[in-house]
Design a protein around this motif. Structure first.
Motif, PDB file in Angstrom:
ATOM      1  N   PHE A 225       3.086   9.923  -4.928  1.00 45.22           N
ATOM      2  CA  PHE A 225       3.488   8.732  -5.839  1.00 45.22           C
ATOM      3  C   PHE A 225       3.477   8.054  -5.925  1.00 45.22           C
ATOM      4  O   PHE A 225       3.318   7.453  -4.832  1.00 45.22           O
ATOM      5  CB  PHE A 225       5.156   9.158  -6.009  1.00 45.22           C
ATOM      6  CG  PHE A 225       6.434   9.061  -6.737  1.00 45.22           C
ATOM      7  CD1 PHE A 225       6.447   8.644  -8.071  1.00 45.22           C
ATOM      8  CD2 PHE A 225       6.177   7.628  -6.700  1.00 45.22           C
ATOM      9  CE1 PHE A 225       6.701   8.727  -9.213  1.00 45.22           C
ATOM     10  CE2 PHE A 225       7.170   6.252  -8.017  1.00 45.22           C
ATOM     11  CZ  PHE A 225       7.457   7.676  -8.376  1.00 45.22           C
ATOM     12  N   VAL A 226       2.401   6.979  -6.963  1.00 44.16           N
ATOM     13  CA  VAL A 226       1.962   5.957  -6.829  1.00 44.16           C
ATOM     14  C   VAL A 226       2.813   4.660  -7.598  1.00 44.16           C
ATOM     15  O   VAL A 226       3.426   5.377  -8.832  1.00 44.16           O
ATOM     16  CB  VAL A 226       0.569   6.284  -7.713  1.00 44.16           C
ATOM     17  CG1 VAL A 226       0.238   4.299  -7.731  1.00 44.16           C
ATOM     18  CG2 VAL A 226      -0.328   7.193  -6.921  1.00 44.16           C
ATOM     19  N   VAL A 227       3.184   3.903  -6.605  1.00 48.06           N
ATOM     20  CA  VAL A 227       4.072   2.992  -7.512  1.00 48.06           C
ATOM     21  C   VAL A 227       3.298   1.603  -7.918  1.00 48.06           C
ATOM     22  O   VAL A 227       1.926   1.592  -6.796  1.00 48.06           O
ATOM     23  CB  VAL A 227       4.646   1.801  -6.462  1.00 48.06           C
ATOM     24  CG1 VAL A 227       4.976   0.776  -6.924  1.00 48.06           C
ATOM     25  CG2 VAL A 227       5.973   3.285  -6.075  1.00 48.06           C
ATOM     26  N   PHE A 228       2.725   1.214  -8.850  1.00 46.90           N
ATOM     27  CA  PHE A 228       2.188   0.437  -9.682  1.00 46.90           C
ATOM     28  C   PHE A 228       1.947  -1.329  -9.613  1.00 46.90           C
ATOM     29  O   PHE A 228       2.629  -0.892  -8.191  1.00 46.90           O
ATOM     30  CB  PHE A 228       2.091   0.391 -11.102  1.00 46.90           C
ATOM     31  CG  PHE A 228       1.227   2.239 -11.950  1.00 46.90           C
ATOM     32  CD1 PHE A 228       0.798   1.603 -12.364  1.00 46.90           C
ATOM     33  CD2 PHE A 228       2.931   2.546 -11.559  1.00 46.90           C
ATOM     34  CE1 PHE A 228      -0.200   2.305 -13.493  1.00 46.90           C
ATOM     35  CE2 PHE A 228       1.754   3.596 -12.277  1.00 46.90           C
ATOM     36  CZ  PHE A 228       0.481   3.990 -12.826  1.00 46.90           C
ATOM     37  N   THR A 229       0.712  -1.781  -9.047  1.00 55.29           N
ATOM     38  CA  THR A 229       0.408  -3.039  -9.158  1.00 55.29           C
ATOM     39  C   THR A 229       1.145  -3.708 -10.152  1.00 55.29           C
ATOM     40  O   THR A 229       1.278  -3.347 -11.315  1.00 55.29           O
ATOM     41  CB  THR A 229      -0.911  -3.536  -8.831  1.00 55.29           C
ATOM     42  OG1 THR A 229      -1.419  -2.692  -8.539  1.00 55.29           O
ATOM     43  CG2 THR A 229      -1.582  -4.506  -9.211  1.00 55.29           C
ATOM     44  N   THR A 264       4.288   9.622  -0.173  1.00 54.82           N
ATOM     45  CA  THR A 264       4.369  10.750  -0.721  1.00 54.82           C
ATOM     46  C   THR A 264       5.318  11.886  -1.664  1.00 54.82           C
ATOM     47  O   THR A 264       5.619  12.921  -2.108  1.00 54.82           O
ATOM     48  CB  THR A 264       4.479  11.637   0.348  1.00 54.82           C
ATOM     49  OG1 THR A 264       5.558  11.571   1.337  1.00 54.82           O
ATOM     50  CG2 THR A 264       3.435  11.233   1.441  1.00 54.82           C
ATOM     51  N   SER A 265       6.217  10.687  -2.268  1.00 52.68           N
ATOM     52  CA  SER A 265       7.149  11.887  -2.430  1.00 52.68           C
ATOM     53  C   SER A 265       8.061  10.413  -3.651  1.00 52.68           C
ATOM     54  O   SER A 265       7.726   9.005  -3.271  1.00 52.68           O
ATOM     55  CB  SER A 265       8.364  12.049  -2.073  1.00 52.68           C
ATOM     56  OG  SER A 265       9.071  11.762  -1.137  1.00 52.68           O
ATOM     57  N   PRO A 266       9.214  11.093  -4.709  1.00 56.02           N
ATOM     58  CA  PRO A 266       9.554   9.418  -5.094  1.00 56.02           C
ATOM     59  C   PRO A 266      10.546   8.419  -4.603  1.00 56.02           C
ATOM     60  O   PRO A 266      11.031   7.651  -4.615  1.00 56.02           O
ATOM     61  CB  PRO A 266       9.977  10.239  -6.254  1.00 56.02           C
ATOM     62  CG  PRO A 266       8.984  10.965  -6.241  1.00 56.02           C
ATOM     63  CD  PRO A 266       8.633  12.120  -5.681  1.00 56.02           C
ATOM     64  N   SER A 267      11.017  10.082  -3.416  1.00 57.05           N
ATOM     65  CA  SER A 267      12.142   9.935  -2.372  1.00 57.05           C
ATOM     66  C   SER A 267      11.345   8.786  -1.608  1.00 57.05           C
ATOM     67  O   SER A 267      11.766   7.508  -1.102  1.00 57.05           O
ATOM     68  CB  SER A 267      12.843  11.035  -1.790  1.00 57.05           C
ATOM     69  OG  SER A 267      13.476  11.335  -3.075  1.00 57.05           O
ATOM     70  N   GLN A 268      10.224   8.689  -0.699  1.00 59.56           N
ATOM     71  CA  GLN A 268       9.923   7.560   0.091  1.00 59.56           C
ATOM     72  C   GLN A 268       9.457   6.508  -0.664  1.00 59.56           C
ATOM     73  O   GLN A 268      10.094   5.216  -0.070  1.00 59.56           O
ATOM     74  CB  GLN A 268       8.289   8.773   0.530  1.00 59.56           C
ATOM     75  CG  GLN A 268       8.120   7.659   1.892  1.00 59.56           C
ATOM     76  CD  GLN A 268       6.726   7.854   1.788  1.00 59.56           C
ATOM     77  OE1 GLN A 268       5.837   8.601   1.053  1.00 59.56           O
ATOM     78  NE2 GLN A 268       5.939   7.257   3.427  1.00 59.56           N
ATOM     79  N   ALA A 272      11.823   3.058  -0.222  1.00 55.48           N
ATOM     80  CA  ALA A 272      11.053   1.332   0.705  1.00 55.48           C
ATOM     81  C   ALA A 272      10.727   1.035  -0.493  1.00 55.48           C
ATOM     82  O   ALA A 272      11.163  -0.645   0.562  1.00 55.48           O
ATOM     83  CB  ALA A 272       9.510   2.224   0.952  1.00 55.48           C
ATOM     84  N   ILE A 273      11.303   0.646  -1.354  1.00 58.01           N
ATOM     85  CA  ILE A 273      10.971  -0.157  -1.873  1.00 58.01           C
ATOM     86  C   ILE A 273      12.915  -1.213  -1.781  1.00 58.01           C
ATOM     87  O   ILE A 273      13.001  -2.645  -1.727  1.00 58.01           O
ATOM     88  CB  ILE A 273      10.742   0.549  -3.891  1.00 58.01           C
ATOM     89  CG1 ILE A 273       9.733   0.560  -3.575  1.00 58.01           C
ATOM     90  CG2 ILE A 273      11.681  -1.037  -4.890  1.00 58.01           C
ATOM     91  CD1 ILE A 273       9.282   1.277  -4.940  1.00 58.01           C
ATOM     92  N   LEU A 274      13.141   0.207  -1.623  1.00 59.62           N
ATOM     93  CA  LEU A 274      14.885  -0.626  -1.989  1.00 59.62           C
ATOM     94  C   LEU A 274      15.312  -1.151  -1.043  1.00 59.62           C
ATOM     95  O   LEU A 274      15.913  -1.654  -0.089  1.00 59.62           O
ATOM     96  CB  LEU A 274      16.171   0.434  -2.251  1.00 59.62           C
ATOM     97  CG  LEU A 274      15.994   0.359  -4.205  1.00 59.62           C
ATOM     98  CD1 LEU A 274      16.411   1.465  -4.732  1.00 59.62           C
ATOM     99  CD2 LEU A 274      16.136  -0.593  -5.173  1.00 59.62           C
ATOM    100  N   GLY A 275      14.901  -0.237   0.695  1.00 62.75           N
ATOM    101  CA  GLY A 275      15.680  -0.417   2.169  1.00 62.75           C
ATOM    102  C   GLY A 275      16.115  -0.032   2.031  1.00 62.75           C
ATOM    103  O   GLY A 275      17.134  -0.399   3.093  1.00 62.75           O
ATOM    104  N   THR A 278      17.953   6.914  -0.386  1.00 61.81           N
ATOM    105  CA  THR A 278      17.890   7.487  -1.623  1.00 61.81           C
ATOM    106  C   THR A 278      16.787   8.685  -1.854  1.00 61.81           C
ATOM    107  O   THR A 278      15.947   9.264  -1.094  1.00 61.81           O
ATOM    108  CB  THR A 278      17.149   5.985  -2.498  1.00 61.81           C
ATOM    109  OG1 THR A 278      16.125   6.368  -2.205  1.00 61.81           O
ATOM    110  CG2 THR A 278      17.538   4.862  -2.905  1.00 61.81           C
ATOM    111  N   ASN A 279      17.626   9.210  -2.578  1.00 61.25           N
ATOM    112  CA  ASN A 279      16.836  10.223  -3.564  1.00 61.25           C
ATOM    113  C   ASN A 279      16.139   9.444  -4.486  1.00 61.25           C
ATOM    114  O   ASN A 279      16.800   9.362  -5.601  1.00 61.25           O
ATOM    115  CB  ASN A 279      17.669  11.819  -3.878  1.00 61.25           C
ATOM    116  CG  ASN A 279      17.695  12.985  -4.436  1.00 61.25           C
ATOM    117  OD1 ASN A 279      15.851  12.983  -5.335  1.00 61.25           O
ATOM    118  ND2 ASN A 279      18.158  13.618  -4.269  1.00 61.25           N
TER     119      ASN A 279
END
Length: 297
Positions: A225-229, A264-268, A272-275, A278-279
């Protein structure tokens, strides 16, 4: 024959000594190129093989890659890209001067004289540009020369040769010459997420949280799962996750990703983003506000 059948290719690995962890050669159907994968501790074994074809290939123009692991960013490979007309002589120098690499990959043409010095110099610069642009790995090259000028025929040959190298590399798990996300040109308009919200694309998912100043955009890919620039992440997420180190910009009290980041996944990704835990399949939502789980129903 269908169009799909025309695009099909066969990639073959040959274990030179029968050891799957040893020296391998790579060839692909309808291509004169030949690749070699050489563990660093097997270099002497390769150089001592007295087979005429291999000895000729060791003294032929080639594009090569030294591959290891980054000492600073443990989730990334480190790559050195080079070209030479005698890989044996060049690698002896690297063996003494460069410590990070574990594998040597190099590509030659088995058709003598087909791939020349001008081609490999041109390919070296293009590959360095790709690695800088796509940021899948850490580039060890400290200098980069100007791109040499080729005739239209030589340029076409070099580009085709490189496309085949990229196909071979991807088929054995090396994707450092490819973008993390391959989307159409119309979808690469901007990193401004507000504008991208208007693009009609069901592949994108969004994570928003005004309390933590989060506005992120992601997508499933073959790598994860990629989080964009351009995605904004929370202060808590940045402070608790090393994955964001050296990959963000600080703009107007916001923390914004400076490159695409693979999880590796949407949950990771959402954690990571919210701190906080989360699911991600509930938190990431599409442009119609449907979560990943809701889209699967």
């Amino acid at each position: 024959m269908t169009e799909d059948a025309i695009q099909q290719k066969t990639v073959k690995l040959f274990l030179l000594d029968g050891n799957p962890k040893g020296v391998k050669t790579i060839k692909m159907s309808n291509w004169s190129g030949r690749g070699y994968i050489v563990p660093r501790f097997e270099l002497d074994k390769l150089f001592k093989i007295d087979e005429i074809e291999i000895q000729n290939n060791l003294k032929s123009p080639c594009l090569y890659f030294l591959i290891g692991q980054s000492e600073k960013e443990f989730d990334k490979q480190k790559i050195y890209i080079g070209q030479t007309e005698n890989i044996k002589n060049r690698i002896i120098s690297h063996e003494k001067q460069k410590d990070f690499w574990n594998y040597l990959l190099f590509f030659v043409s088995t058709d003598r004289g087909e791939l020349n010095g001008g081609h490999i110099k041109y390919l070296e610069i293009i590959c360095i540009d790709y690695v800088k642009q796509y940021k899948r790995c850490i580039l060890d090259n400290t200098q980069q020369g100007a791109r040499n000028v080729l005739s239209p025929e030589d340029k076409a040959f070099a580009i085709e040769f490189l496309l085949n190298i990229k196909t071979v590399l991807s088929s054995i798990g090396y994707r450092f010459l490819e973008p993390i996300v391959e989307i159409s040109e119309s979808q690469q308009l901007t990193n401004n997420l507000a504008i991208l919200d208007d693009i009609d694309n069901d592949m994108f998912f969004y994570l928003k949280n005004t309390n933590r100043n989060v506005n992120s955009r992601g997508m499933f890919t073959n790598d994860g799962f990629v989080v964009f620039t351009g995605s904004t992440i929370s202060k808590e997420g940045y402070e608790t996750n090393k994955i964001f180190m050296d990959k963000v910009n600080f703009i107007d009290n916001s923390i914004t990703t400076s490159e695409d980041i693979i999880f590796t996944s949407p949950s990771q990704a959402s954690t990571a983003i919210l701190g906080y835990p989360t699911n991600g399949r509930d938190y990431w939502k599409d442009k119609n506000n449907k979560s990943i789980n809701e889209k699967l129903i």
